[in-house]
Design a protein around this motif. Structure first.
Motif, PDB file in Angstrom:
ATOM      1  N   GLY B 175       0.768  -1.236   0.000  1.00  0.00           N
ATOM      2  CA  GLY B 175       0.000   0.000   0.000  1.00  0.00           C
ATOM      3  C   GLY B 175       0.801   1.288   0.000  1.00  0.00           C
ATOM      4  N   ALA B 176       2.076   1.230  -0.418  1.00  0.00           N
ATOM      5  CA  ALA B 176       2.852   2.467  -0.483  1.00  0.00           C
ATOM      6  C   ALA B 176       2.424   3.271  -1.718  1.00  0.00           C
ATOM      7  CB  ALA B 176       4.344   2.155  -0.564  1.00  0.00           C
ATOM      8  N   SER B 177       2.436   4.594  -1.575  1.00  0.00           N
ATOM      9  CA  SER B 177       2.086   5.441  -2.716  1.00  0.00           C
ATOM     10  C   SER B 177       3.309   5.584  -3.622  1.00  0.00           C
ATOM     11  CB  SER B 177       1.655   6.819  -2.220  1.00  0.00           C
ATOM     12  OG  SER B 177       2.804   7.544  -1.832  1.00  0.00           O
ATOM     13  N   PRO B 178       3.087   5.928  -4.903  1.00  0.00           N
ATOM     14  CA  PRO B 178       4.225   6.060  -5.821  1.00  0.00           C
ATOM     15  C   PRO B 178       5.308   7.001  -5.304  1.00  0.00           C
ATOM     16  CG  PRO B 178       2.185   6.095  -7.039  1.00  0.00           C
ATOM     17  CD  PRO B 178       1.805   6.088  -5.596  1.00  0.00           C
ATOM     18  N   LEU B 179       4.926   8.115  -4.675  1.00  0.00           N
ATOM     19  CA  LEU B 179       5.941   9.044  -4.162  1.00  0.00           C
ATOM     20  C   LEU B 179       6.730   8.420  -3.018  1.00  0.00           C
ATOM     21  CD1 LEU B 179       4.593  12.707  -4.162  1.00  0.00           C
ATOM     22  CD2 LEU B 179       6.722  11.827  -5.144  1.00  0.00           C
ATOM     23  N   GLN B 180       6.018   7.632  -2.164  1.00  0.00           N
ATOM     24  CA  GLN B 180       6.713   6.934  -1.086  1.00  0.00           C
ATOM     25  C   GLN B 180       7.683   5.906  -1.646  1.00  0.00           C
ATOM     26  OE1 GLN B 180       3.227   5.638   1.065  1.00  0.00           O
ATOM     27  NE2 GLN B 180       3.876   6.764   2.880  1.00  0.00           N
ATOM     28  N   ILE B 181       7.225   5.184  -2.674  1.00  0.00           N
ATOM     29  CA  ILE B 181       8.094   4.188  -3.303  1.00  0.00           C
ATOM     30  C   ILE B 181       9.336   4.875  -3.842  1.00  0.00           C
ATOM     31  CG2 ILE B 181       8.299   2.565  -5.225  1.00  0.00           C
ATOM     32  CD1 ILE B 181       5.385   1.932  -4.941  1.00  0.00           C
ATOM     33  N   LEU B 182       9.116   6.025  -4.497  1.00  0.00           N
ATOM     34  CA  LEU B 182      10.238   6.749  -5.086  1.00  0.00           C
ATOM     35  C   LEU B 182      11.219   7.170  -3.997  1.00  0.00           C
ATOM     36  CD1 LEU B 182      11.262   7.894  -7.795  1.00  0.00           C
ATOM     37  CD2 LEU B 182      10.129  10.022  -7.213  1.00  0.00           C
ATOM     38  N   ARG B 183      10.665   7.718  -2.897  1.00  0.00           N
ATOM     39  CA  ARG B 183      11.534   8.273  -1.864  1.00  0.00           C
ATOM     40  C   ARG B 183      12.246   7.196  -1.068  1.00  0.00           C
ATOM     41  NH1 ARG B 183       9.231  11.749   2.658  1.00  0.00           N
ATOM     42  NH2 ARG B 183      11.181  11.503   3.788  1.00  0.00           N
ATOM     43  N   HIS B 184      11.517   6.137  -0.706  1.00  0.00           N
ATOM     44  CA  HIS B 184      12.097   5.173   0.227  1.00  0.00           C
ATOM     45  C   HIS B 184      12.737   3.967  -0.436  1.00  0.00           C
ATOM     46  CE1 HIS B 184      10.629   7.475   3.556  1.00  0.00           C
ATOM     47  NE2 HIS B 184       9.405   7.461   3.055  1.00  0.00           N
ATOM     48  N   ILE B 185      12.425   3.728  -1.692  1.00  0.00           N
ATOM     49  CA  ILE B 185      13.025   2.561  -2.340  1.00  0.00           C
ATOM     50  C   ILE B 185      13.914   2.943  -3.509  1.00  0.00           C
ATOM     51  CG2 ILE B 185      12.535   0.422  -3.595  1.00  0.00           C
ATOM     52  CD1 ILE B 185       9.985   0.242  -1.910  1.00  0.00           C
ATOM     53  N   VAL B 186      13.375   3.729  -4.431  1.00  0.00           N
ATOM     54  CA  VAL B 186      14.133   3.995  -5.655  1.00  0.00           C
ATOM     55  C   VAL B 186      15.323   4.906  -5.395  1.00  0.00           C
ATOM     56  CG1 VAL B 186      14.007   4.860  -8.006  1.00  0.00           C
ATOM     57  CG2 VAL B 186      12.062   3.672  -7.024  1.00  0.00           C
ATOM     58  N   VAL B 187      15.095   6.004  -4.659  1.00  0.00           N
ATOM     59  CA  VAL B 187      16.198   6.946  -4.440  1.00  0.00           C
ATOM     60  C   VAL B 187      17.389   6.297  -3.725  1.00  0.00           C
ATOM     61  CG1 VAL B 187      16.880   9.051  -3.204  1.00  0.00           C
ATOM     62  CG2 VAL B 187      14.846   9.055  -4.646  1.00  0.00           C
ATOM     63  N   PRO B 188      17.165   5.542  -2.629  1.00  0.00           N
ATOM     64  CA  PRO B 188      18.326   4.909  -1.991  1.00  0.00           C
ATOM     65  C   PRO B 188      19.071   3.950  -2.919  1.00  0.00           C
ATOM     66  CG  PRO B 188      16.452   4.873  -0.519  1.00  0.00           C
ATOM     67  CD  PRO B 188      15.935   5.363  -1.831  1.00  0.00           C
ATOM     68  N   VAL B 189      18.315   3.173  -3.707  1.00  0.00           N
ATOM     69  CA  VAL B 189      18.984   2.216  -4.590  1.00  0.00           C
ATOM     70  C   VAL B 189      19.700   2.945  -5.723  1.00  0.00           C
ATOM     71  CG1 VAL B 189      18.659   0.219  -6.080  1.00  0.00           C
ATOM     72  CG2 VAL B 189      17.279   0.462  -4.027  1.00  0.00           C
ATOM     73  N   ALA B 190      19.111   4.045  -6.182  1.00  0.00           N
ATOM     74  CA  ALA B 190      19.682   4.745  -7.333  1.00  0.00           C
ATOM     75  C   ALA B 190      20.727   5.770  -6.925  1.00  0.00           C
ATOM     76  CB  ALA B 190      18.565   5.429  -8.122  1.00  0.00           C
ATOM     77  N   ARG B 191      21.127   5.768  -5.650  1.00  0.00           N
ATOM     78  CA  ARG B 191      22.009   6.829  -5.175  1.00  0.00           C
ATOM     79  C   ARG B 191      23.299   6.992  -6.002  1.00  0.00           C
ATOM     80  NH1 ARG B 191      21.811   7.042   0.850  1.00  0.00           N
ATOM     81  NH2 ARG B 191      19.986   8.330   0.489  1.00  0.00           N
ATOM     82  N   PRO B 192      23.980   5.901  -6.368  1.00  0.00           N
ATOM     83  CA  PRO B 192      25.201   6.108  -7.165  1.00  0.00           C
ATOM     84  C   PRO B 192      24.920   6.835  -8.481  1.00  0.00           C
ATOM     85  CG  PRO B 192      25.064   3.848  -6.397  1.00  0.00           C
ATOM     86  CD  PRO B 192      23.763   4.481  -6.060  1.00  0.00           C
ATOM     87  N   GLY B 193      23.816   6.479  -9.120  1.00  0.00           N
ATOM     88  CA  GLY B 193      23.459   7.157 -10.370  1.00  0.00           C
ATOM     89  C   GLY B 193      23.167   8.623 -10.132  1.00  0.00           C
ATOM     90  N   LEU B 194      22.425   8.921  -9.073  1.00  0.00           N
ATOM     91  CA  LEU B 194      22.103  10.309  -8.751  1.00  0.00           C
ATOM     92  C   LEU B 194      23.368  11.096  -8.421  1.00  0.00           C
ATOM     93  CD1 LEU B 194      18.949   9.703  -6.523  1.00  0.00           C
ATOM     94  CD2 LEU B 194      18.992  10.582  -8.859  1.00  0.00           C
ATOM     95  N   ALA B 195      24.286  10.447  -7.684  1.00  0.00           N
ATOM     96  CA  ALA B 195      25.527  11.126  -7.319  1.00  0.00           C
ATOM     97  C   ALA B 195      26.340  11.461  -8.568  1.00  0.00           C
ATOM     98  CB  ALA B 195      26.342  10.253  -6.364  1.00  0.00           C
ATOM     99  N   THR B 196      26.385  10.505  -9.513  1.00  0.00           N
ATOM    100  CA  THR B 196      27.125  10.752 -10.756  1.00  0.00           C
ATOM    101  C   THR B 196      26.560  11.968 -11.473  1.00  0.00           C
ATOM    102  OG1 THR B 196      27.404   8.375 -10.933  1.00  0.00           O
ATOM    103  CG2 THR B 196      27.948   9.678 -12.878  1.00  0.00           C
ATOM    104  N   ILE B 197      25.233  12.025 -11.587  1.00  0.00           N
ATOM    105  CA  ILE B 197      24.596  13.151 -12.271  1.00  0.00           C
ATOM    106  C   ILE B 197      24.882  14.449 -11.524  1.00  0.00           C
ATOM    107  CG2 ILE B 197      22.371  14.138 -12.984  1.00  0.00           C
ATOM    108  CD1 ILE B 197      23.210  11.731 -14.579  1.00  0.00           C
ATOM    109  N   ALA B 198      24.851  14.388 -10.183  1.00  0.00           N
ATOM    110  CA  ALA B 198      25.090  15.595  -9.385  1.00  0.00           C
ATOM    111  C   ALA B 198      26.499  16.134  -9.632  1.00  0.00           C
ATOM    112  CB  ALA B 198      24.870  15.291  -7.909  1.00  0.00           C
TER     113      ALA B 198
END
Lengths: 308, 275
Positions: B175-198
């Motif tokens: 029952g997680a909302s898409p924004l919750q999924i994004l914040r709590h699951i996708v962002v932590p897993v995608a951190r290396p990719g986000l860091a590279t872009i940053a």
């Protein structure tokens, strides 16, 4: 539905998944992409399209034409094609791109990649680091490094050559100055690309060539070149596109003296931002955009034909 | 005879490497020595009088420190906009199938390499002029973001595509909302990719000259890239000590970030991305 679009290089192959795994929903998905697409639309796509309109007006930054520009059709393009200063600038750009990118960066980049294979690791690392540093440092800083190098009275180049009184390189040979500068500045990319390309040449073939008594030139032509031909094409197209759009020479000569190093990016700046002739510069911009588009499309075609 | 020839060739080989090294090293050496020389000259030389007085000049200059702050504002601002907008867009594009999606992304990437700072100088200047965003650092952030976003979305989508969807599916079952999924699951897993872009965005903006140069007229708002040029073009003979020390200080962050990225991810060949 994926198959309907041509599969571009470098995109992960579509997996057999339903359209919406995480229940995002079309509308929310649209909301997610909206900020990015709005920014791209306003600051990338709109300017490109607007150039079409600007180039067809007599837009100026000051005076009456600033408040209510008139539509002048193709006048600006006619003007450009009759303007010797536009041709001079185009010609200088050709010299700049050919000399510094197609011949200079390509040649030196390949030579370095080839030569550095055969030296000790620390030598290779040190040379590569220096070449990369020239590439990553901010443009306004490296521009001054070369102004200092080429200075008439205190510059290192004159000191090394023992010229007294010194030669004012950037005044007497401004084009040569920015060509050498850009070779120094941009060779890193070609060097890295060619060292990656050279590692794709099978060592056994090089060994065979050596045993057969082939000279270096023969080895390069018959063994190495067939393997790296596509890389060379890709590299040449990319560095041509970048060098064609490079504004850094402005920081060294500002197009001078007397327009003698006024390559197209600098010409655009001088007519548009300094001169305020927006309509005319809009027409030149469109020409630049079209040349860029052709280069990019050729690059894509060349990339697509490469065997995976 | 052949031995002689081999020796001569070997010597020639190293002389060539020596020349190439000198060609690349000598201009760079000025950046290392001149900041510590009192007073420095145009020529590359060891400092005659070693001193750090030139760095004190930076603090005394009216524009120097504000310019570094402006560079930081532009870099951080653009990084925030690019990472946030690209992450949202890349996630949606990765997880929801829309016909023609990959072609669209490719066309955007193509456009961002065609519509360069040089080619778009005239329309961008006019656009910002009419929007009253000349002399606005926020305006510069928006323009730079628009140019960097296509490549950022492209790289991030590739990255997010490799993250398995099963986590998100189970979160959704609970029952997680898409924004919750994004914040709590996708962002932590995608951190290396986000860091590279940053990091990539910061490096691009930190060095960029043309866009802030045409859009910011007020010297108090200009970033270091523009101020360095002002130091050597503004009337009379430049203050070499200030120029050298400031250039070094301004260059160090870029070098550090490259070293960081290099040691962390190895040298990644972002062909066609460096604009």
């Amino acid at each position: 539905m994926e198959a309907a679009t041509a599969e571009p290089v470098g995109v992960v192959a579509p997996r057999a998944t339903p359209t919406d795994v995480v229940g995002l929903g079309r509308r929310r998905a649209l909301g997610f992409v909206a900020p990015a697409f709005a920014l791209i639309g306003v600051f990338l796509i709109f300017p490109a399209l607007w150039t079409l309109y600007i180039g067809a007006t007599n837009f100026r930054l000051t005076g009456t034409a600033a408040r209510s520009p008139d539509f002048v059709g193709l006048d600006n393009y006619r003007h450009a094609l009759e303007d010797p200063s536009f041709y001079r600038s185009l010609w200088l750009t050709v010299i700049f791109v050919l000399g510094s990118a197609v011949i200079g960066q390509n040649g030196l980049g390949f030579a370095l990649a080839w030569v550095l294979r055969g030296v000790r690791r620390w030598v290779r690392r040190s040379v590569e680091t220096l070449v990369l540093l020239a590439w990553i440092l901010p443009s306004s800083v490296v521009a001054f490094l070369w102004i200092a190098m080429l200075d008439r009275d205190g510059g290192t180049v004159n000191a090394v050559l023992g010229n007294t009184p010194g030669v004012a390189w950037l005044i007497e040979y401004p084009m040569a100055g920015i060509v050498v500068f850009n070779i120094w500045r941009g060779t890193a990319f070609s060097m890295m690309l060619y060292s990656a390309a050279l590692s794709s040449v099978p060592p056994s073939q090089l060994e065979t060539a050596r045993l057969a008594g082939a000279s270096d030139a023969q080895t390069l032509r018959d063994v190495v070149f067939p393997h790296i031909r596509r890389y060379a094409l890709t590299n040449t197209l990319l560095i041509t596109l970048w060098t064609f759009n490079d504004f850094t020479p402005f920081l060294i000569t500002a197009g001078g003296p007397n327009h003698r190093s006024e390559i197209l990016p600098v010409y655009l700046f001088n007519t548009a931002i300094i001169g305020g002739e927006m309509g005319y510069s809009g027409a030149i911009s469109l020409i630049v955009l079209l040349i860029n588009l052709v280069l990019a499309l050729v690059y894509l075609r060349a990339g697509r034909r490469r065997p995976a | 005879m052949t031995v002689m020839l081999a020796v001569v060739r070997r010597i020639g080989f190293y002389v060539a490497i020596g020349f190439a090294t000198a060609f690349f090293a000598i201009p760079l050496l000025w950046l290392l020595s001149a900041p510590f020389d009192d007073p420095p000259t145009y020529a590359v030389r060891l400092p005659r009088h070693f001193s750090v007085e030139n760095f004190a000049e930076i603090a005394r200059n009216r524009y120097a420190v504000p310019a570094l702050v402006n560079s930081l504002l532009l870099a951080i601002g653009t990084m925030a906009v690019v990472v946030a907008a690209a992450a949202l867009a890349a996630y949606a594009l990765s997880r929801v199938r829309v016909p023609g999606r990959d072609a669209l992304l490719y066309v955007l990437l193509l456009l961002s390499s065609v519509v360069t700072g040089t080619a778009a100088m005239v329309p961008i200047f006019l656009l910002m002029f009419q929007l009253n965003l000349i002399d606005s650092r926020f305006g510069v952030v928006l323009v730079l973001s628009g140019g960097l976003l296509p490549a950022a979305i492209f790289l991030l989508k590739d990255f997010i595509d490799t993250i398995p969807r099963s986590y998100e599916e189970s979160a959704r079952v609970f029952g997680a909302s898409p924004l919750q999924i994004l914040r709590h699951i996708v962002v932590p897993v995608a951190r290396p990719g986000l860091a590279t872009i940053a990091v990539w965005t910061i490096v691009q903006v930190w060095g960029s000259f043309l866009t802030p140069f045409i859009l910011l007229r007020d010297q108090g708002k200009q970033p270091a890239a523009v101020l360095v040029r002002t130091f050597y073009t503004e009337g009379g003979s430049p203050n070499l000590g200030l120029l050298a020390a400031f250039s070094l200080l301004y260059s160090i962050p870029v070098v550090v970030m490259y070293l960081l990225a290099w040691s962390r991810y190895g040298f990644r060949f972002h062909g066609g991305i460096k604009s």
